[in-house]
Design an enzyme around this catalytic site. Structure first.
Site, short mmCIF file in Angstrom:
data_model
loop_
_atom_site.label_atom_id
_atom_site.label_comp_id
_atom_site.label_asym_id
_atom_site.label_seq_id
_atom_site.Cartn_x
_atom_site.Cartn_y
_atom_site.Cartn_z
N LYS A 170 0.95 -1.22 -0.03
CA LYS A 170 -0.04 -0.27 0.21
C LYS A 170 0.89 1.23 0.08
O LYS A 170 2.09 1.19 0.51
CB LYS A 170 -0.91 0.10 1.26
CG LYS A 170 -1.72 -1.25 1.52
CD LYS A 170 -2.81 -1.33 0.40
CE LYS A 170 -3.81 -2.70 0.83
NZ LYS A 170 -4.82 -2.92 -0.04
N HIS A 289 -6.56 -13.34 -7.72
CA HIS A 289 -7.41 -12.51 -7.01
C HIS A 289 -8.71 -12.53 -7.52
O HIS A 289 -8.83 -12.79 -8.67
CB HIS A 289 -6.58 -11.23 -7.30
CG HIS A 289 -7.26 -10.15 -6.16
ND1 HIS A 289 -8.60 -9.33 -6.10
CD2 HIS A 289 -6.63 -9.68 -5.03
CE1 HIS A 289 -8.77 -8.83 -5.25
NE2 HIS A 289 -7.84 -8.73 -4.28
#
EC number: 4.1.1.39
Length: 470
Positions: A170, A289
């Site tokens: 992140k 994902h």
């Protein structure tokens, strides 16, 4: 109304006259599906169920003369059972058996095109949800499945006896390639097994894919040299075309990365199966994902349950698949989650309605897919995660690593210490459900990194009612 014309009975007939067959006993070679069905007011459930069977197999809205050119009894779908959904008004479970010959071998795309195609827009239905599929062994054997599977992955990584640890880098968008690589290095040297591209990192102006791949691989090699452990980063090769996807995968292999990543729903099952076959041929692990899944699976009465998507992904191919956490920030009912986690990694799963498993599924030794728990988890969740998911899982802490007050490497160390402490306590016979917090506090006494994490996140909880429950 029927009219006699050209030697056949033209006109419109009730679907249930042909496709509702309650006396039918499914064959071992049939593909079975369970739908949650909400009929429009005044429409009999048997007629709706027969319409589902018809529109997802050989039927159309009227009798056609070409019906006489084939054997409908051989090829039609059959609704063999309709039962009310417990606790719901005007909702029914509809069970349909499809002959094996309706499906192309090795194609998840073809199965879903039939089962969740036009039928979901049928006017006689207020809502329709595909709850489960039983793939027959005869069809299972036509799929490659995961490129490698859990056992081979552990051998490649030389990591046994505990869940694997990961982290999503992140901020998910905006970092330069060099700063991104630095964040990866800090996490891996701190004790994580993997780091991960976020699902929407592809090749944007601020960080092109080739630059990211090179800086990340440098971080992997440097952290491996320092820790003497095998490390990896899920390099997202999802792209606008299959050709570009495979080009990125080839480059990842050339620079020596052990694992790549694909967004299987936005990329599509055809692209995913293509990539999975490439990964097996080239010895690269494949992380999957599930971006976009909640659009499809979150509503309780319409769409596709995630257990179906998980089964289909296992057949299409993936060594890892995100599965939710039960305890984190994302939606996930515990019983249903445990049900589809077993469907991802076990070889044989018995029918168990209490966990949402509608059919006994035999995978015929198809490799298993490792569940990945991620989404709003931190060190205080570690005992529950170890107890819920067991060893054959990957626990992925994004903010729970990078949000550590001392930085990425201490955040990674805190998670690794918490994991090792929980696994050791479990192996010693302690109950993580009852003593988990004590286990963490004891470990925090000799790990300042863990102590700081425990203090930071002691009040953080995500307590909302689950929308999709059994």
């Amino acid at each position: 109304m029927q009219t006699k014309s050209a030697g056949f009975n033209a006109g419109v007939q009730d679907y249930r006259l042909t496709y509702y067959t309650p006396d039918y006993t499914p064959k071992d070679t049939d593909l079975l599906a369970c739908f949650r069905m909400t009929p429009q007011p005044g429409v009999p459930p048997e007629e709706c169920a027969a319409a589902v069977a018809a529109e997802s197999s050989t039927g159309t809205w009227t009798t056609v003369w070409t019906d006489g050119l084939t054997d409908l009894d051989r090829y039609k779908g059959r609704c063999y059972n309709v039962e009310p959904v417990p606790g719901e008004d005007n909702q029914y479970f509809c069970f349909v058996a499809y002959p094996l010959d309706l499906f192309e071998e090795g194609s998840v795309t073809n199965v879903l095109t039939s089962l969740v195609g036009n039928v979901f827009g049928f006017k006689a239905l207020r809502a329709l949800r595909l709850e489960d599929i039983r793939f027959p062994v005869a069809l299972i054997k036509t799929y490659q499945g995961p490129p490698h599977g859990i056992t081979v992955e552990r051998d490649l990584l030389n990591k046994y006896g505990r869940p694997l640890l990961g982290c999503t880098i992140k901020p998910k968008l905006g970092l330069s390639a060099k700063n991104y690589g630095r964040a990866v290095y800090e996490c891996l040297r701190g004790g994580l097994d993997f780091t991960k591209d976020d699902e929407n990192i592809n090749s944007q102006p601020f960080m092109r894919w080739r630059d990211r791949f090179l800086f990340v691989q440098e971080a992997i090699e440097k952290s491996q040299a320092e820790t003497n452990e095998v490390k990896g980063h899920y390099l997202n090769v999802t792209a606008g075309t299959c050709e570009e996807m495979l080009k990125r995968a080839e480059f990842a292999k050339e620079i020596g990365t052990p694992i790549i990543m694909h967004d299987f729903l936005t990329g599509g099952f055809t692209a995913n199966t293509t990539l999975a076959k490439w990964c097996r041929d080239n010895g690269v692990l494949l992380h999957i994902h599930r971006a976009m899944h909640a659009v499809i699976d979150r509503q309780k009465n319409h769409g596709i349950h995630f257990r179906v998507l998980a089964k289909c992904l296992r057949l299409s191919g993936g060594d890892h698949l995100h599965s939710g956490t039960v305890v984190g920030k994302l939606e996930g009912d515990r019983a249903a989650t445990l049900g589809f986690v077993d469907l991802m990694r076990e070889d044989y799963v018995e029918e168990d309605r209490s966990r949402g498993v509608f059919f006994t599924q035999d995978y015929a030794s198809l490799p298993g897919t490792m569940p990945v728990a991620s989404g709003g988890i931190h060190v205080w969740h570690m005992p529950a995660l170890v107890e819920i998911f067991g060893d054959d899982s990957c626990l992925q802490f994004g903010g729970g690593t990078l949000g550590h007050p001392w930085g990425n490497a201490p955040g990674a160390t805190a998670n690794r210490v918490a994991l090792e402490a929980c696994v050791q306590a479990r192996n010693e016979g302690r109950s993580l459900a009852r003593e988990g917090n004590d286990v963490l506090r004891e470990a925090g006494k000799w790990s300042p990194e863990l102590a700081a994490a425990l203090d930071l996140w002691k009040e953080i909880k995500f307590e909302f009612d689950t929308v999709d429950t059994l």
